[in-house]
Write a protein that holds these residues in place. Sequence first.
Motif, PDB file in Angstrom:
ATOM      1  N   VAL A 113     -48.951 108.801   2.028  1.00 43.73           N
ATOM      2  CA  VAL A 113     -49.370 109.942   2.833  1.00 43.73           C
ATOM      3  C   VAL A 113     -48.140 110.782   3.172  1.00 43.73           C
ATOM      4  CG1 VAL A 113     -49.216 108.767   5.082  1.00 43.73           C
ATOM      5  CG2 VAL A 113     -50.786 110.697   4.795  1.00 43.73           C
ATOM      6  N   CYS A 114     -48.332 112.107   3.086  1.00 49.32           N
ATOM      7  CA  CYS A 114     -47.259 113.035   3.442  1.00 49.32           C
ATOM      8  C   CYS A 114     -47.355 113.277   4.941  1.00 49.32           C
ATOM      9  CB  CYS A 114     -47.428 114.340   2.670  1.00 49.32           C
ATOM     10  SG  CYS A 114     -46.360 115.645   3.272  1.00 49.32           S
ATOM     11  N   GLU A 115     -46.263 112.983   5.645  1.00 47.52           N
ATOM     12  CA  GLU A 115     -46.317 113.108   7.100  1.00 47.52           C
ATOM     13  C   GLU A 115     -46.157 114.561   7.545  1.00 47.52           C
ATOM     14  OE1 GLU A 115     -44.989 108.983   8.974  1.00 47.52           O
ATOM     15  OE2 GLU A 115     -43.460 109.790   7.614  1.00 47.52           O
ATOM     16  N   ILE A 116     -45.871 115.452   6.575  1.00 42.95           N
ATOM     17  CA  ILE A 116     -45.735 116.873   6.923  1.00 42.95           C
ATOM     18  C   ILE A 116     -47.097 117.562   6.872  1.00 42.95           C
ATOM     19  CG2 ILE A 116     -44.526 119.042   6.391  1.00 42.95           C
ATOM     20  CD1 ILE A 116     -42.608 116.738   7.107  1.00 42.95           C
ATOM     21  N   CYS A 117     -47.781 117.420   5.683  1.00 36.69           N
ATOM     22  CA  CYS A 117     -49.037 118.160   5.523  1.00 36.69           C
ATOM     23  C   CYS A 117     -50.262 117.246   5.558  1.00 36.69           C
ATOM     24  CB  CYS A 117     -49.015 118.965   4.226  1.00 36.69           C
ATOM     25  SG  CYS A 117     -49.156 117.946   2.748  1.00 36.69           S
ATOM     26  N   GLY A 118     -50.052 115.936   5.578  1.00 41.09           N
ATOM     27  CA  GLY A 118     -51.189 115.023   5.688  1.00 41.09           C
ATOM     28  C   GLY A 118     -51.870 114.690   4.371  1.00 41.09           C
TER      29      GLY A 118
ATOM     30  N   PHE B 263     -42.454 111.673  -2.923  1.00 33.82           N
ATOM     31  CA  PHE B 263     -41.922 112.786  -2.141  1.00 33.82           C
ATOM     32  C   PHE B 263     -42.974 113.883  -2.071  1.00 33.82           C
ATOM     33  CE2 PHE B 263     -38.024 110.604  -3.027  1.00 33.82           C
ATOM     34  CZ  PHE B 263     -37.240 110.869  -1.908  1.00 33.82           C
ATOM     35  N   HIS B 264     -43.122 114.513  -0.933  1.00 38.81           N
ATOM     36  CA  HIS B 264     -44.100 115.587  -0.756  1.00 38.81           C
ATOM     37  C   HIS B 264     -43.546 116.508   0.308  1.00 38.81           C
ATOM     38  CE1 HIS B 264     -48.238 117.332  -0.480  1.00 38.81           C
ATOM     39  NE2 HIS B 264     -48.322 116.852  -1.714  1.00 38.81           N
ATOM     40  N   CYS B 265     -43.733 117.813   0.154  1.00 41.24           N
ATOM     41  CA  CYS B 265     -43.209 118.784   1.116  1.00 41.24           C
ATOM     42  C   CYS B 265     -41.718 118.510   1.389  1.00 41.24           C
ATOM     43  CB  CYS B 265     -43.995 118.765   2.426  1.00 41.24           C
ATOM     44  SG  CYS B 265     -45.720 119.222   2.261  1.00 41.24           S
ATOM     45  N   ASP B 266     -41.010 118.103   0.345  1.00 45.38           N
ATOM     46  CA  ASP B 266     -39.563 117.835   0.409  1.00 45.38           C
ATOM     47  C   ASP B 266     -39.184 116.615   1.251  1.00 45.38           C
ATOM     48  OD1 ASP B 266     -39.002 119.946  -1.263  1.00 45.38           O
ATOM     49  OD2 ASP B 266     -38.875 121.381   0.396  1.00 45.38           O
TER      50      ASP B 266
END
Length: 299
Positions: free
Chosen positions: A230-235, A242-245
């Motif tokens: 899970v990306c903790e920036i965009c969910g 890696f997601h949203c850097d």
Amino acid sequence: MSLIGALAYKAHFVDISGLVAAFVVGFTIWYTGGPASFVIILFFFMSAGLATKYKYKAKVKKNVAQEGMGKRSWVNVFGSGIIPMMFSMAMYIAAMVPELAGAGWPFFLFGGYVGAVATTSADTLASEVGVFSKSKPRLITNLRRKVPSGTIGAVSLLGEGVAIAAGLIIGVVAVVFAIFAPELIPGLVISESVIMWDYVLFLIPLSILTAFIGCNMDSLLGAVLQNRFVCEICGAVTDKEFHCDYETKYVGGFKKFTNMHVNLGSSGLGATLGIVLGAGLFVWILGGLFFWIAASSSN
Ligand SMILES: [Zn+2]
């Protein structure tokens, strides 16, 4: 093949390892499955390449793009090509063994081949194009839940439509070859008879059904088994580390179960479904023919 390879490489569809793998898969399928099988896998190769490049920058922004500028490596190529390749080889063997050819096995295996490529194409095209769905996609394991695009197991109407279209195109290609140039499909001419025409036309619904079911099985397998983060920036729930850097957090699925395993599993299922549908129809038509002969001889 060299020309196609050069163009595909130039268009950044594949890197060098992917190009070599595509040659191995393409040559084996050409040699064993004949031009019809080759054209079907070529449709997959080219359409997947084009779909991956389609609005690539927008996909990077949405965090749904393939890594490495969308160039596919040997892992991707073998992941999509190994099961069709096995079916193509099996068809070739079945066409050479009189007992198998007489029992219609090249037919069934061609059905399996079409099913495998239809599933893989539908899955790839639906993922690459479906991310542009205007309405938010929903989770296949809980259709009431709307999720961000790119989520593992996310499905959209656009994606489903693309999957069906991919199945239709592959089915039409298979039928065109089977009707106008059956000698270009190993084993098809040996069993050529009255029933072949009905049987051959059935390749279209077979291809559409396997594309649709196989593609959704892929989403389902992915949602249930695949390792997900899970990306903790965009969910977003993704398979990317890696997601949203930022680094993502592991939330579930089997750690060693990647997208490639999901693809292998679903194309195997698509192939199995293709054989079952093909063989089922064959038996059904034979049965009908038997009753027709029995009924007309009793009069
Ligand atoms: Zn994110």
